[in-house]
Write a protein that holds these residues in place. Structure first.
Motif, PDB file in Angstrom:
ATOM      1  N   LYS A 361       0.848  -1.211   0.000  1.00  0.00           N
ATOM      2  CA  LYS A 361       0.000   0.000   0.000  1.00  0.00           C
ATOM      3  C   LYS A 361       0.874   1.249   0.000  1.00  0.00           C
ATOM      4  O   LYS A 361       0.593   2.224  -0.690  1.00  0.00           O
ATOM      5  CB  LYS A 361      -0.913   0.001   1.229  1.00  0.00           C
ATOM      6  CG  LYS A 361      -1.999  -1.076   1.225  1.00  0.00           C
ATOM      7  CD  LYS A 361      -3.149  -0.699   2.202  1.00  0.00           C
ATOM      8  CE  LYS A 361      -4.068  -1.888   2.431  1.00  0.00           C
ATOM      9  NZ  LYS A 361      -3.407  -2.875   3.342  1.00  0.00           N
ATOM     10  N   ASP A 362       1.965   1.180   0.782  1.00  0.00           N
ATOM     11  CA  ASP A 362       2.889   2.333   0.814  1.00  0.00           C
ATOM     12  C   ASP A 362       3.530   2.491  -0.560  1.00  0.00           C
ATOM     13  O   ASP A 362       3.610   3.579  -1.100  1.00  0.00           O
ATOM     14  CB  ASP A 362       3.995   2.094   1.861  1.00  0.00           C
ATOM     15  CG  ASP A 362       3.428   1.918   3.264  1.00  0.00           C
ATOM     16  OD1 ASP A 362       2.795   2.874   3.752  1.00  0.00           O
ATOM     17  OD2 ASP A 362       3.575   0.831   3.836  1.00  0.00           O
ATOM     18  N   LYS A 365       1.661   4.240  -3.092  1.00  0.00           N
ATOM     19  CA  LYS A 365       1.565   5.703  -2.942  1.00  0.00           C
ATOM     20  C   LYS A 365       2.939   6.366  -2.890  1.00  0.00           C
ATOM     21  O   LYS A 365       3.085   7.538  -2.555  1.00  0.00           O
ATOM     22  CB  LYS A 365       0.808   6.014  -1.631  1.00  0.00           C
ATOM     23  CG  LYS A 365      -0.701   5.723  -1.713  1.00  0.00           C
ATOM     24  CD  LYS A 365      -1.405   6.126  -0.421  1.00  0.00           C
ATOM     25  CE  LYS A 365      -1.221   5.015   0.604  1.00  0.00           C
ATOM     26  NZ  LYS A 365      -1.886   5.282   1.904  1.00  0.00           N
ATOM     27  N   ASP A 366       3.975   5.529  -3.166  1.00  0.00           N
ATOM     28  CA  ASP A 366       5.351   6.067  -3.122  1.00  0.00           C
ATOM     29  C   ASP A 366       5.664   6.741  -1.787  1.00  0.00           C
ATOM     30  O   ASP A 366       6.307   7.797  -1.740  1.00  0.00           O
ATOM     31  CB  ASP A 366       5.583   7.076  -4.255  1.00  0.00           C
ATOM     32  CG  ASP A 366       5.909   6.340  -5.559  1.00  0.00           C
ATOM     33  OD1 ASP A 366       5.582   6.863  -6.632  1.00  0.00           O
ATOM     34  OD2 ASP A 366       6.463   5.217  -5.454  1.00  0.00           O
ATOM     35  N   THR A 380       3.509   9.366   7.497  1.00  0.00           N
ATOM     36  CA  THR A 380       4.102   8.866   6.253  1.00  0.00           C
ATOM     37  C   THR A 380       5.098   9.890   5.730  1.00  0.00           C
ATOM     38  O   THR A 380       5.003  11.077   6.034  1.00  0.00           O
ATOM     39  CB  THR A 380       3.019   8.659   5.162  1.00  0.00           C
ATOM     40  OG1 THR A 380       2.375   9.913   4.947  1.00  0.00           O
ATOM     41  CG2 THR A 380       1.997   7.617   5.577  1.00  0.00           C
TER      42      THR A 380
END
Ligand SMILES: O=C1CCCN[C@@H]1CCCn1cnc2cc(F)c(F)cc2c1=O
Ligand SMILES: [Mg+2]
Length: 510
Positions: A361-362, A365-366, A380
């Motif tokens: 998931k990270d 979204k880079d 984040t």
């Protein structure tokens, strides 16, 4: 791993023992009580401190030496009047193999008596001054009191600096320079605030002229703790060991040199653990953390294909490389068979300042997800900003840890002008600043007056409640509060009729 089984606020001493053990800082040396094994995590911290302190004394022109660890009865004789108080702490070697030694030798508890006969030999002319040597070693003091890791051990690592100067003023200048370096170890590296001051006559090193000290504060029990000491020895030891130089101003006349000795030990690590640790374990200030940021891959579920996993792990490796290139001491936890939650607990127990999680998931979204060890704050960081944001975040953590401890110390350092307010302040986990006459007998009386009456213990439901310990003087802070009028303000001790000389910091202490 099983984590810490007690709350810091409920059973501080057991909490401490568990943290230093389970965070793998030390191991008990069960063969002989009072000794502890220093494990890699401890040696990393000690070596950061050593490198920082060594750089600073290098700049002063202090040179390194290494003297034997044994001292003879004869040289001990020279400083006998002040050593006799320490005699019970001396460890002796009386045999080699099955043969008794002609003359028993003592294991150094400190090295004045070992070094100063050679100072007398090496220091002849004022051109040899200032003469400055430091050694990193360990010393043995056979403590009678209960020992505890880092804070009170029968052998501990330290550095001991021993210097000689032509004048009292030159010696005095160095005493304060070194004290500032000690404060720097605490405040710059360990994120621990300290009060700088002078020990009273009653609390100073008896063999010296005066003692300066950095004093810490432990919020969990409100106690003061001596952090490190920088003594001016005056001419006491040069007279005992006949260390003289020819007087540059007067031919044929000899001057006994003015000496200092200064020491900082692995006790500093115990202070850091006690102040910053929490119920999940150690909390390390980033500047002394071997691993500043641990990268943990998450979300790699069984339904992911091998290719997807490989692709993800490749990104993880790139993140690690980016962090290292940014100068962050980073590592990745790829241990198989452990859940992310298990890993989170393990690294929290070990005090790693910043956790970085990276899942699909990270990746989508880079970003990476982070969690601060000191506050638990999560957030984040865009991958493109890692190089700047992570070092910044680590510095913020360092500063926030210091500020939190500084506020806590400041709020629990109370200026007291009414005697009846003293014990309630101590019971509320404060140290106190009181107007004091600085006379040793008065300090003894104050200790007596502030020791909890034993009948108090009897009253308590749990009769094992010990009477609360009396307060000792911690230091005469260089930074004196307002409000003491010389010749007018009285010593706060109600049984003392003297006038106050200065504000003196008192507290229950280690
Ligand atoms: O505290 C320091 C800094 C480093 C160099 N030494 C000074 C003074 C040490 C004071 N001290 C402290 N502890 C001692 C214990 C002993 F068993 C003993 F024989 C002597 C001493 C003793 O002289
Ligand atoms: Mg001692």
């Amino acid at each position: 791993i099983i984590g810490i089984t007690v709350k810091k606020s409920e059973n501080f001493s057991q909490w401490y023992q568990e943290v230093v053990l389970k965070a793998e800082l030390i191991e008990y040396y069960t063969e002989i009580s009072g000794f502890f094994i220093m494990r890699p995590a401890t040696m990393y911290i000690w070596n950061v401190i050593r490198k920082w302190f060594q750089e600073h004394i290098d700049e002063l022109g202090v040179e390194e030496t290494n003297f034997p660890m044994f001292l003879s009865q004869k040289s001990l004789e020279k400083e006998k009047e002040h050593v006799e108080g320490f005699a019970p702490e001396l460890a002796w070697v009386t045999k080699a193999g099955d043969k008794d030694l002609e003359v028993p030798v003592a294991v150094r508890p400190t090295s004045e008596a070992v070094m100063y006969p050679y100072y007398a030999k090496w220091i002849r002319s004022h051109r040899d001054l200032p003469f400055r040597l430091n050694q990193w070693n360990s010393v043995v003091r056979w403590e009678a009191k209960q020992t505890t890791p880092f804070l009170r051990a029968r052998e501990f690592m330290w550095q001991e600096g021993h210097t000689a100067h032509l004048t009292e003023q030159a010696a005095g200048e160095e005493v304060l320079q070194i004290l500032e370096f000690y404060a720097g170890v605490y405040e710059q590296l360990l994120a621990v605030p300290v009060v700088r001051g002078r020990k009273t006559e009653a609390e100073k090193f008896a063999g010296g002229y005066y003692t300066t000290t950095v004093e810490g504060y432990i919020p969990s029990n409100g106690r003061g703790i001596q952090g490190a000491t920088s003594h001016c020895l005056g001419q006491n030891f040069s007279k005992m060991f006949d260390i003289t130089v020819e007087d540059p101003a007067e031919k044929g006349k000899h001057i006994h040199v003015w000496q200092n000795s200064w020491g900082l030990s692995t006790r500093v690590i115990g202070v850091m653990v006690m102040i910053h640790g929490d119920d999940k374990g150690l909390v390390l200030p980033p500047r002394i953390a071997k691993i500043q940021s641990i990268l943990i891959p998450v979300g790699l579920t069984a339904k992911m294909s091998a290719e997807e996993k490989d692709a993800h792990m490749k990104k993880v490796d790139e993140l690690l490389a980016t962090l290292k290139k940014a100068g962050v001491r980073a590592d990745v936890d790829t241990r198989e068979g452990y859940t992310p939650a298990w890993k989170f607990n393990d690294w929290e127990l070990k005090g790693v300042p910043l956790r970085i999680e990276f899942g699909p998931k990270d990746a989508a979204k880079d970003v990476v997800s982070y969690a601060r060890r000191d506050t638990g704050e999560k957030g984040t960081i865009p991958i493109a900003e890692l190089t700047t944001k992570v070092p910044e975040l680590l510095e913020t953590i360092q500063q926030d840890m210091y500020n939190k401890a500084e506020v806590s110390f400041r709020e629990h350092r109370l200026k007291i002008e009414k005697w009846d307010d003293v014990v309630p302040a101590l019971d509320a986990k404060n140290v106190v600043l009181i107007p004091h006459c600085l006379v040793p007998e008065c300090e003894d009386k104050i200790k007596e007056l502030t020791t909890g009456r034993s009948d108090e213990a009897a009253e308590g439901p749990e009769s094992q409640k010990a009477p609360s310990m009396g307060m000792k003087s911690l230091c005469i802070p260089f930074e004196q509060p307002e409000g003491l009028v010389k010749g007018e303000t009285k010593c706060l001790n109600p049984e003392c009729s003297r006038l106050a000389e200065q504000w003196c910091m008192f507290g229950r202490s280690y």
